[in-house]
Design an enzyme around this catalytic site. Structure first.
Site, PDB file in Angstrom:
ATOM      1  N   HIS A  20      40.222  64.183 -52.529  1.00 26.79           N
ATOM      2  CA  HIS A  20      39.111  63.321 -52.955  1.00 26.79           C
ATOM      3  C   HIS A  20      38.300  63.950 -54.090  1.00 26.79           C
ATOM      4  CE1 HIS A  20      39.311  60.140 -49.861  1.00 26.79           C
ATOM      5  NE2 HIS A  20      39.911  61.091 -49.160  1.00 26.79           N
TER       6      HIS A  20
ATOM      7  N   LYS B  79      44.414  58.496 -55.414  1.00 22.92           N
ATOM      8  CA  LYS B  79      42.977  58.224 -55.518  1.00 22.92           C
ATOM      9  C   LYS B  79      42.574  58.184 -56.997  1.00 22.92           C
ATOM     10  CE  LYS B  79      42.210  59.573 -50.828  1.00 22.92           C
ATOM     11  NZ  LYS B  79      43.632  59.417 -50.454  1.00 22.92           N
TER      12      LYS B  79
ATOM     13  N   SER C 249      36.525  63.202 -46.557  1.00 22.89           N
ATOM     14  CA  SER C 249      36.637  61.780 -46.893  1.00 22.89           C
ATOM     15  C   SER C 249      35.670  60.894 -46.131  1.00 22.89           C
ATOM     16  CB  SER C 249      38.069  61.302 -46.657  1.00 22.89           C
ATOM     17  OG  SER C 249      38.387  61.365 -45.286  1.00 22.89           O
TER      18      SER C 249
END
Lengths: 83, 401
Positions: B211, B242, B183
């Protein structure tokens, strides 16, 4: 297993390799305060030492380590390290 | 009792004294996936992890609204005590189908998914091998459990191999943990090489695709799909917060006996389950993820656009173009000033400071969204470039626009 003097020599050599050796290192040397490591730098230093000695210092043992003496004690108690 | 935090408070006060408090930004309103109002000004959001821009997707909103009307605002307890709503089980089935896994379990946050997985899958006498740059939730999961924990150098399969060799004489299972996209810098794990090491050592592999889910792979299943190694990944962790635009997390696997984790993973058992509205919006977001692969293409193009713009301006960029772009800052003071300067230019980014960053180095972190327009990215590149010159990080003055 490593003896104390050999462990201290290895730690000193690893400090030299990481550019952190600025003076004599004793059992009382505090790793964060005296050697000017931050917590991330200290972990990198431990990893460098692990590579030099071809061993592993597990994370739960790292919690015990504040001084060079603590680190020496962890190393000398490591059965995988030959003298 | 709280005096031990004095140094932390002082440090935080010093960071906040340079302008706004980077860790306490309070928006007046969030207008869309790409814009908010802060201090009465409209600003561009360039630090959201809202990769596909689904937080305002009309179908997800509608699904969530219908669920809250039909099923109420919350579950008021854990699934083992208060029971499972049909949505929880349906989402787990939907996730498993999407991921092409036999089983999936849903957690209330992505953080808890890692806590639950790491603390439970590897037990007493087992070994966890964590990438040194792992997310805090991975470290915390390791601390919550009873396995012996070893770190290997970030993205270094040889160091992983060496450590597994040293551990080979010790009993217990070995579980390697890696992340699809890291990240802070946006770099990906060298998964194919890690799979080789895993096979040699007879170890297990968990990949956190937090991610990379919805971002990498032809179908959006993450780095393991992109690298063609899903068959060698034993456990997949991910988040709904996300690319799926909500909150929650999951653990998925093909292994037999998976459901025992529902009776042993404390971060699953002792927390309230996700409310119906969140379950419904995530369910719909998976539909969108599958039905609209063009969102991934747009995200890729946007990442490339920002990367090329910043590289052309003279910034040194580490990772390959991707959804996360971080600028290394020379020191903490510059980082704080850069973050404030960029906000004054109307662009919100993330300030990341050690020890949460690789090597403890300060970073100005940005993440793009598929919802950003090319014009918005140009605006961002210009703002970042102007700030770079103002901070003396770029050497030639920018021509007046």
């Amino acid at each position: 297993m490593l003896d104390e003097q050999a462990a201290l020599r290895e730690i000193t050599a690893a400090l030299e390799e990481s550019g952190k050796l600025t003076g004599p290192v004793t059992m009382e040397t505090h790793i964060l305060q005296d050697l000017n490591f931050d917590s991330v730098g200290a972990i990198d230093f431990i990893m460098l030492l692990e590579t030099r000695l071809d061993t592993i210092i597990s994370m739960d043992r790292m919690a015990e380590i504040e001084t060079v003496g603590d680190l020496v004690r962890v190393l000398v108690s490591d059965p995988s390290l030959a003298a | 009792m709280l005096s031990k935090f004095r140094a932390l408070r002082d440090e935080h006060a010093a960071v906040a004294a340079a302008g706004r408090d980077p860790f306490g930004v309070s928006f007046d309103a969030v207008l869309s996936a790409t814009e908010a109002v802060l201090g009465g000004r409209r600003i561009l959001l360039l630090g959201t992890n809202n990769y596909l821009g689904l937080t305002f997707d009309p179908d997800c909103i509608e699904a969530a609204a219908a669920a809250v009307q039909d099923q109420g605002t919350g579950t008021t307890g854990s699934r083992i005590a208060n029971g499972t709503y049909d949505g929880h089980a349906a989402l787990e089935g939907r996730l498993a189908a999407f991921l092409k896994r036999r089983s999936a379990m849903v957690y209330t946050t992505g953080y808890q998914a890692n806590l639950g997985a790491l603390s439970t899958i590897a037990g007493k006498g087992d070994h966890l091998l964590l990438d040194a740059d792992s997310h805090a939730s991975i470290y915390d999961g390791a601390r919550l459990g009873h396995a012996q924990v070893t770190r290997f150098r970030h993205n270094d399969p040889d160091d992983l191999r060496r450590r597994l060799r040293i551990l080979s004489s010790q009993p217990g299972e070995k579980l390697i943990v890696a992340e699809g996209i890291y990240s802070m810098l946006g770099d990906t794990a060298p998964l194919r090489e890690m799979v080789e090491v895993k096979r040699e050592a007879g170890a297990w592999l968990l990949v956190d695709e937090a991610h990379s889910l919805g971002v990498l792979g032809e179908s959006g299943r993450g780095l393991a799909e992109a690298e063609g190694v899903e068959g060698d990944v034993d456990f997949v962790v991910g988040t709904f917060s996300k690319s799926l635009g909500a909150i929650g997390g999951f653990l998925a696997s093909d292994l037999d006996g998976f459901d025992a984790l529902r009776l042993s993973a404390r971060p699953y058992m002792f927390t309230a389950s996700l409310p119906p509205a969140v379950i419904a919006s995530v369910m719909q977001a998976i539909e969108v993820l599958e039905a609209r692969p063009e969102l991934r293409d747009r995200l890729r193009r946007n990442g490339q656009h920002l990367h090329e713009g910043l590289a052309a301006a003279g910034f040194a960029l580490g990772a390959m173009p991707g959804p996360i772009i971080s600028l290394a800052m020379p020191d903490r003071e510059t980082a704080v000033m850069f973050w404030n300067g960029l906000l004054a230019e109307g662009v919100y980014s993330n300030l990341a400071l050690g020890p949460a960053t690789p090597g403890g180095k300060p970073l100005l972190r940005m993440s793009v969204s598929a919802a950003l327009t090319p014009a918005q990215i140009d605006t961002a590149v210009n703002a970042i470039t102007r700030t770079g010159y103002a901070m003396g990080l770029l050497s030639v003055p920018l021509a007046a626009e």
